[in-house]
Design an enzyme around this catalytic site. Structure first.
Site: not given
Ligand code: PLP
Length: 402
Positions: A91, A113, A379
């Site tokens: 993010k 948000e 992620s």
């Molecule tokens: C917020 C988040 C997601 C989901 O958001 P995307 O916009 O679909 O990437 C996935 N993995 C983590 C670790 C997150 O914090």
């Protein structure tokens, strides 16, 4: 290469996307639409963005060859380690990029948000970095469930506004942020957290996250002697880490793309967040996309063990790519994700976010060639999810006996 899956000049991905905003926001959205490409293409922006990604966020994130998991699944599996970024997920790429854009546009107040609080923390972080005023909208239910992230945001100097409408979760927080934006269209920048919202946000966020696949290209060239994988895997909530992972490969048909959405208890049940499996076309938070709704168009509440995937819609780029058959989207249930999270923990010593564990749970569902090069994006890190992992140890199969 022709970018057929990318956004068109009207802000659409096939039938999805567009900018459905109240009249009071027309001028503000138009200002963003007419300036974002020039600003992010400028040398000044690129230099500062790259320097912050490197020295502040810690990029490039490693492309790690997972030896034990590769042997287990019979392929050459690389993990793209977004979990190692500052604030613990992908993010931060997006919030650094957008705060630079907001500053360039002369905005002084940032709103955002958040659901689980990860985007709220990443936004509050860059606002502290830039000395900008920050207000976060968060459903009251989430404020209670995600207490630590609320305290982090406050510590970083942000004001957290609990939202008490609807189910008091992410979807309601988005609506409330848009309402605030309508009241302060000239000085306020809405820093959207995923590839959603009215055009140009889905494209803007995808471009900010595209650093992920930009790095995968040269990292694979170094490690495998070719700059593309056979298969890419990522999880999708709103779709930003997936968009970043696939961005430079979208129109490269040599590359298979497999995405994981959150099935909850199963996409055919009432407890699911599998929007691509279950949703139908509708308009939510400024764009046309697949949304989970009843016959009257009332938005249905999303359900999943993963707070970051808990959204009843999905970004327009992914709606289009899934409907065109470019991506193969699998619905991963809570128990499958938990087991996969434990598996990575035990086999590679990496505790992933439960969101990322959904992507890992795709592995046992695919068949690979022995020399197949697979890149899977982790992620985020799982520190925030340790309690949930422990509470659901019974779903971890052979890894749950401790
Ligand atoms: C917020 C988040 C997601 C989901 O958001 P995307 O916009 O679909 O990437 C996935 N993995 C983590 C670790 C997150 O914090």
């Amino acid at each position: 290469m022709e970018k057929t899956y990318n956004v068109d000049e009207n802000g659409y991905y096939g039938e999805f996307g567009g900018a459905y905003v109240p009249e009071i926001l027309y001028a503000t959205v138009e200002q963003l639409r007419s300036s974002y490409r020039d600003i992010i293409a400028s040398e000044e922006f690129k230099t500062e963005f790259r320097s912050l990604l490197k020295d502040y966020a810690g990029r490039p994130s490693p492309l790690y060859f997972a030896r034990r998991l590769s042997e287990h699944y019979g392929c050459r599996l690389y993990l793209k380690r977004e979990d190692l970024n500052h604030t613990g997920a992908h993010k931060i790429n997006n919030t650094i990029g957008q705060i630079l854009l907001a500053r360039k546009m002369g905005k002084t107040r940032i709103i955002a948000e958040t659901g689980a609080g990860q985007h709220g923390v990443a936004t509050a972080t860059v606002c502290a970095l830039m000395g900008m005023q920050c207000e976060i909208f968060m459903g009251a239910t989430d404020v209670e469930r995600q207490h630590t992230n609320v305290e982090r945001m406050k510590m970083l100097g942000a004001k957290v506004n609990p939202v008490r409408t609807g189910n008091m979760t992410l979807s309601d927080a988005c609506s409330e942020a848009i309402r605030d934006w309508c009241q302060h269209p000239s000085d306020t920048y809405y820093l959207v957290g995923s590839t959603m919202g009215p055009h140009p946000y889905p494209d803007l966020v995808a471009r900010m996250q595209s650093v992920i696949s930009e790095e995968i290209k040269w990292q694979l060239q170094e490690k495998e002697g070719r700059d593309y994988p056979d298969t890419l895997i990522a999880c999708i909530g709103g779709g930003s880490n997936a968009a970043g992972t696939i961005y430079h490969y979208m129109d490269d048909e040599r590359v298979k793309i497999v995405l994981a959405e959150a099935g909850g208890h199963g996409w055919q049940t009432d407890h699911t967040a599998a929007t691509i499996h279950k949703g139908s076309t509708g308009i939510l938070h400024g764009a046309k996309m697949l949304v989970m709704q009843n016959e009257d168009g009332q938005i249905e509440e999303a359900f999943t063990i993963s707070a970051g995937l808990d959204y009843p819609g999905v970004g327009p780029m992914h709606c289009h790519m899934a409907k065109s058959g470019r991506t193969n989207v699998l619905s991963i249930n809570d128990d499958e994700a938990i087991r996969a999270g434990y598996e990575l923990t035990r086999m590679e010593g990496i505790i992933p976010a439960i969101e990322s564990a959904h992507a890992l749970a795709v592995l046992p569902k695919l068949e690979f060639r022995k020399d197949e090069v697979v890149v899977l994006t982790v992620s985020g890190r799982g520190d925030k999810d340790v309690e949930t992992y422990l509470k659901n140890k019974s779903m971890a199969g052979e890894y749950g006996n401790f």
